[in-house]
Design an enzyme around this catalytic site. Structure first.
Site, PDB file in Angstrom:
ATOM      1  N   LYS A  16       0.832  -1.222   0.000  1.00 19.87           N
ATOM      2  CA  LYS A  16       0.000   0.000   0.000  1.00 19.87           C
ATOM      3  C   LYS A  16       0.857   1.259   0.000  1.00 19.87           C
ATOM      4  CE  LYS A  16      -2.023  -1.515   3.713  1.00 19.87           C
ATOM      5  NZ  LYS A  16      -1.603  -2.922   3.726  1.00 19.87           N
ATOM      6  N   GLY A  40       3.911  -1.439   8.372  1.00 22.91           N
ATOM      7  CA  GLY A  40       5.251  -1.131   7.890  1.00 22.91           C
ATOM      8  C   GLY A  40       5.146  -0.861   6.399  1.00 22.91           C
ATOM      9  N   HIS A  41       5.312   0.374   6.011  1.00 22.15           N
ATOM     10  CA  HIS A  41       5.176   0.738   4.598  1.00 22.15           C
ATOM     11  C   HIS A  41       6.554   1.097   4.045  1.00 22.15           C
ATOM     12  CE1 HIS A  41       0.669   1.807   5.367  1.00 22.15           C
ATOM     13  NE2 HIS A  41       0.899   0.514   5.329  1.00 22.15           N
ATOM     14  N   GLN A 225      -2.811  -2.424   7.284  1.00 17.29           N
ATOM     15  CA  GLN A 225      -3.163  -3.853   7.379  1.00 17.29           C
ATOM     16  C   GLN A 225      -4.030  -4.246   6.170  1.00 17.29           C
ATOM     17  OE1 GLN A 225      -3.694  -1.987  10.660  1.00 17.29           O
ATOM     18  NE2 GLN A 225      -1.515  -2.329  10.721  1.00 17.29           N
TER      19      GLN A 225
HETATM   20  P1  IMP Z   1      -1.590  -6.612  15.976  1.00 13.50           P
HETATM   21  O1  IMP Z   1      -2.168  -5.677  14.978  1.00 13.50           O
HETATM   22  O2  IMP Z   1      -0.169  -6.286  16.358  1.00 13.50           O
HETATM   23  O3  IMP Z   1      -2.475  -6.787  17.178  1.00 13.50           O
HETATM   24  O4  IMP Z   1      -1.502  -8.088  15.297  1.00 13.50           O
HETATM   25  C1  IMP Z   1      -2.659  -8.828  14.977  1.00 13.50           C
HETATM   26  C2  IMP Z   1      -2.464  -9.581  13.672  1.00 13.50           C
HETATM   27  O5  IMP Z   1      -2.385  -8.667  12.592  1.00 13.50           O
HETATM   28  C3  IMP Z   1      -1.186 -10.418  13.609  1.00 13.50           C
HETATM   29  O6  IMP Z   1      -1.420 -11.551  12.802  1.00 13.50           O
HETATM   30  C4  IMP Z   1      -0.218  -9.499  12.874  1.00 13.50           C
HETATM   31  O7  IMP Z   1       0.808 -10.206  12.230  1.00 13.50           O
HETATM   32  C5  IMP Z   1      -1.161  -8.853  11.886  1.00 13.50           C
HETATM   33  N1  IMP Z   1      -0.723  -7.530  11.436  1.00 13.50           N
HETATM   34  C6  IMP Z   1      -0.808  -6.367  12.096  1.00 13.50           C
HETATM   35  N2  IMP Z   1      -0.344  -5.354  11.353  1.00 13.50           N
HETATM   36  C7  IMP Z   1       0.041  -5.882  10.188  1.00 13.50           C
HETATM   37  C8  IMP Z   1       0.574  -5.330   8.984  1.00 13.50           C
HETATM   38  O8  IMP Z   1       0.756  -4.118   8.844  1.00 13.50           O
HETATM   39  N3  IMP Z   1       0.844  -6.207   7.989  1.00 13.50           N
HETATM   40  C9  IMP Z   1       0.590  -7.527   8.095  1.00 13.50           C
HETATM   41  N4  IMP Z   1       0.072  -8.084   9.195  1.00 13.50           N
HETATM   42  C10 IMP Z   1      -0.203  -7.278  10.233  1.00 13.50           C
END
Ligand code: IMP
Length: 437
Positions: A16, A40-41, A225
């Site tokens: 993105k 992380g972009h 996400q």
């Molecule tokens: P949290 O957002 O840190 O609570 O993680 C919850 C879930 O979302 C986990 O499976 C993370 O690996 C996933 N996740 C959160 N942010 C990202 C992102 O930016 N990219 C990919 N997966 C994400």
């Protein structure tokens, strides 16, 4: 004069950031509306690589205002570090380029401690979070015991709230999670410093955006996400704690649905996932390993190896539906360059029954196996393609197939990490380029 929402249409990491960076050229303001530094972009301009976790990816364009909306959760330390890094690289020379909404919630040290300790305690049942405190911060927001950016920059309000909330957090951390209590005075001193440092960026993003819309400007809403990590529509409980679908842009930025005109879903030409949870097209074999290596599929936030698999049209159609997508941007096409055959999942098999729609029930999804169609690989280097006609016919045919199985037009194709490695087919900001939703 379209305003455009960009969302991930898989499990995040779709690229993105790069698309937002490209579309910023057509926009006047860029606003992030949910998530936090779990994102992380990665942006590559010339030879310079920049990884952003919190600040909108439009920040690399001088003069374009970037806003962090009320729907975001903010780790002030990461925010300030990111600003320092950007300034060191010569970006963001004008502080007015960045505004953070006072209603955004602050990720506190106890949120991070609880996130990590809870995951450890859950063992095999863990979510696989990024450990950045995202879930616990959103819990406190909904529980009406959050601390907002407006509190952080008000020393009395901040100290009062820390004193009010910390005892409960410490009790939970120590007594239930077996962790260590945090020190009240140390938090107040450290975060007081962050509050003073970031006060100049605090504003009212809803007001600024709506004034800008009234003035005829174009807004780019930047999601983080992906749709399948959405708290309502994702593969719950293996999701993040915010709404990642396009409708979230209204709430997280403070504007109304009538101002969202186009919704562009970003999707890889295959699929990846980090963290736990079902993933029907996951490949556990040498092909999965090939995609991971060719696509450099390691998290830009946590460095974790990403799980890799074939393109899943069932999941993608679901993402198109829950966000009302009007166009797709397909990224990382070049990662498939070497393959003789490429598979696409067009339906699932569940106990002998053909499923065309993504099941809500996780137990059913876990048992689904993909039904594949095959496409011929183009087996040539796409990384120099800048126009559609530069693509070999088999690559163009793969894109046609993606449109057919998802029911959504492909409007951009990315063939490498750099800005110039992009084929733009339609400009969603242009009136009439795409049908209005
Ligand atoms: P949290 O957002 O840190 O609570 O993680 C919850 C879930 O979302 C986990 O499976 C993370 O690996 C996933 N996740 C959160 N942010 C990202 C992102 O930016 N990219 C990919 N997966 C994400």
């Amino acid at each position: 004069m379209a305003n455009v929402v960009i969302v991930g249409s898989q499990w995040g990491d779709e690229g993105k950031g790069k698309v937002v960076d490209i579309y910023t050229e057509y926009a006047d303001q860029v606003v992030r509306f949910q998530g936090g530094n779990n994102a992380g972009h990665t942006l590559v301009v010339g030879d310079k690589k920049t990884v952003l976790h919190l600040i909108p990816s439009g920040i690399l364009h001088p003069g374009k205002q970037c806003l962090i909306g009320n729907g975001v959760v903010l780790d002030p330390q990461v925010f300030l570090q990111e600003i320092d890094n950007l300034k060191q690289k010569g970006y963001m020379q004008d502080d007015a380029q960045l505004v953070i909404d006072g209603n955004a919630h602050v990720i506190m040290p106890y949120h991070k401690a609880i996130d990590v300790a809870r995951e450890t305690r859950s063992g095999a049942r863990k979510i696989g979070t990024t450990g950045r405190g995202i879930g616990p911060t959103y819990e406190d927001k909904v529980g009406r015991r959050g601390i907002r950016v407006a509190d952080l920059v008000n020393p009395e309000a901040f100290a009062r709230k820390v004193r009010e909330f910390l005892p409960e957090k410490n009790f939970f951390l120590e007594q239930f999670l077996g962790g260590t209590a945090l020190d009240e005075a140390a938090i107040i001193a450290e975060y007081g410093g962050y509050g003073r440092a970031l006060a100049k960026y605090v504003g009212n993003s809803s007001l600024l955006i709506n004034q800008s819309i009234a003035a005829g400007n174009k807004i780019l809403f930047e999601g983080a996400q992906g749709s399948l990590l959405d708290i309502d529509h994702g593969t719950y409980p293996y999701v993040t704690s915010s709404s990642t679908v396009a409708g979230s842009a209204c709430i997280g930025a403070g504007t109304g649905p009538r101002f969202l005109h186009q919704v562009i879903g970003i999707s890889k030409a295959y699929v990846t996932r980090v963290g736990e949870g079902p993933f029907p097209t996951e490949l556990h074999d040498a092909m999965g390993q090939h995609l991971r290596e060719a696509g450099n599929e390691f998290g830009s936030t946590t460095g974790r190896p990403r799980r890799c698999g074939w393109f899943d049209a069932v999941a993608l159609r679901y993402a198109v539906r829950t966000s009302g997508m009007t166009g797709l941007a397909i990224t990382k096409m070049d990662v498939l360059n070497d393959l003789a055959t490429i598979k696409l999942c067009t339906a699932y098999d569940y106990r002998g029954q053909r499923l065309e729609e993504f099941p809500n029930d996780l137990d059913i999804l876990r048992e689904c196996t993909p039904i594949y169609e095959e496409a011929e690989g183009w087996q040539s280097d796409l990384s120099g393609a800048t126009r559609y006609r530069d693509l070999p016919p088999k690559a163009a045919a793969y894109l046609d197939k993606l449109e057919e199985v998802t029911g959504c037009p492909v409007i951009l194709v990315s063939v490498g990490p750099r800005r110039d490695q992009t084929i733009q087919l339609k400009n969603p900001f242009q009136d009439g380029a795409l049908p209005s939703p």
